[in-house]
Design a protein around this motif. Structure first.
Motif, short mmCIF file in Angstrom:
data_model
loop_
_atom_site.label_atom_id
_atom_site.label_comp_id
_atom_site.label_asym_id
_atom_site.label_seq_id
_atom_site.Cartn_x
_atom_site.Cartn_y
_atom_site.Cartn_z
N LEU A 1 -0.65 6.47 -5.72
CA LEU A 1 -1.13 5.04 -5.76
C LEU A 1 -0.47 4.33 -4.49
CD1 LEU A 1 -0.47 4.32 -9.66
CD2 LEU A 1 -2.75 4.10 -8.17
N ALA A 2 0.71 4.63 -4.35
CA ALA A 2 1.48 3.97 -3.10
C ALA A 2 0.77 4.38 -1.74
CB ALA A 2 3.02 4.49 -2.86
N LEU A 3 0.39 5.67 -1.68
CA LEU A 3 -0.59 6.07 -0.45
C LEU A 3 -1.80 5.15 -0.41
CD1 LEU A 3 -0.60 9.84 -0.23
CD2 LEU A 3 0.36 8.25 1.08
N GLU A 4 -2.40 5.31 -1.37
CA GLU A 4 -3.65 4.30 -1.47
C GLU A 4 -3.74 2.68 -1.23
OE1 GLU A 4 -6.44 7.01 -4.58
OE2 GLU A 4 -5.33 5.34 -5.41
N ASP A 5 -2.49 2.57 -1.45
CA ASP A 5 -2.32 1.07 -1.46
C ASP A 5 -1.60 0.66 -0.35
OD1 ASP A 5 -3.10 0.48 -3.94
OD2 ASP A 5 -1.59 0.11 -4.85
N ASN A 6 -0.91 1.35 0.55
CA ASN A 6 0.03 1.16 1.44
C ASN A 6 -0.32 1.75 2.91
OD1 ASN A 6 1.85 -0.57 -0.14
ND2 ASN A 6 2.71 1.53 -0.49
N GLN A 7 -1.28 2.65 2.90
CA GLN A 7 -1.88 3.43 3.96
C GLN A 7 -2.82 2.69 4.43
OE1 GLN A 7 -0.76 6.28 5.88
NE2 GLN A 7 1.23 6.04 4.65
N PRO A 8 -3.19 2.36 5.87
CA PRO A 8 -4.09 1.60 6.44
C PRO A 8 -5.46 1.99 6.07
CG PRO A 8 -2.76 2.12 8.21
CD PRO A 8 -2.18 2.98 7.01
N LEU A 9 -5.94 3.41 5.76
CA LEU A 9 -7.01 3.87 5.29
C LEU A 9 -7.13 4.09 3.80
CD1 LEU A 9 -7.83 6.13 8.24
CD2 LEU A 9 -8.72 3.82 7.98
N GLY A 10 -5.93 3.97 3.13
CA GLY A 10 -5.80 4.48 1.79
C GLY A 10 -6.90 3.98 0.98
N ARG A 11 -7.54 2.58 1.01
CA ARG A 11 -8.44 1.91 0.34
C ARG A 11 -9.69 2.94 0.25
NH1 ARG A 11 -11.62 1.45 -2.58
NH2 ARG A 11 -12.54 -0.55 -3.60
N LEU A 12 -10.00 3.71 1.36
CA LEU A 12 -11.25 4.52 1.45
C LEU A 12 -11.09 5.96 0.60
CD1 LEU A 12 -11.85 3.77 5.17
CD2 LEU A 12 -12.50 2.47 3.11
N TRP A 13 -9.80 6.44 0.24
CA TRP A 13 -9.43 7.61 -0.45
C TRP A 13 -9.52 7.28 -1.95
CZ3 TRP A 13 -4.33 7.94 2.64
CH2 TRP A 13 -4.54 8.23 3.82
#
Length: 181
Positions: A110-122
């Protein structure tokens, strides 16, 4: 990592029956992996609006997500028991089996999806050993928001508030910004 070459993307529209069959196949694969490994399972796919699911962009995003999961696992000391990448016309899929509590893995992804610039696309699903999929709701988090506005993504999708071209254009801009283009 098993190579998923962006140059080999199918770049063709898939039908609804193909998409539904692909989802059923993914669930069957997940159940088989859980039965074989008896542990937490990460299932990786991409958010890809429209009928064309396997594109150069979707494959590049998949490779970046896979690298992020590799880095996360290395940082946390989570050895992978098994892994597999599956390039498909309905979009690339990845499976990772690891012997780490599912709650811990989901919080980290969840932290990856929320904090990485492209995480919303994963789309990083985490299944526990019994096959239950952990959700954002399980952690008191709201549903994911739309790529273009503050509404819940599922609501915008249902109401078709944004065109596929708008969504894909925004995704490409996010990718270009992350790649420094």
């Amino acid at each position: 990592m098993h190579a998923i070459s962006p140059l080999l993307a199918a770049n063709r529209a898939v039908s609804l029956p193909e998409l539904l069959t692909s989802r059923e196949s993914r669930q069957t694969r997940q159940r088989a992996w859980l039965a074989r490994h008896h542990c937490t399972l990460i299932s990786l796919t991409m958010v890809m609006p429209g009928a064309v699911k396997d594109t150069t962009l979707s494959r590049e995003l998949f490779c970046l997500a896979w690298q992020a999961l590799e880095t996360l696992s290395q940082q946390r000391g989570w050895p992978w028991l098994a892994w597999r990448c599956l390039p498909q016309d309905t979009g690339s899929e990845g499976l990772i089996a690891l012997d780490v509590p599912a709650q811990e893995v989901k919080q980290a992804t969840l932290a990856l999806e929320d904090n990485q610039p492209l995480g919303r696309l994963w789309d990083i699903d985490v299944l526990d050993a019994s096959g239950a999929i952990l959700s954002r709701r399980d952690f008191g988090l709201p549903a994911r928001h739309c790529l273009l506005c503050a509404q819940p993504a599922n609501q915008c999708g249902r109401e078709q508030k944004h065109s596929t071209a708008q969504l894909l254009g925004h995704m490409q801009r996010l990718f270009d910004a992350a790649a420094g283009k």
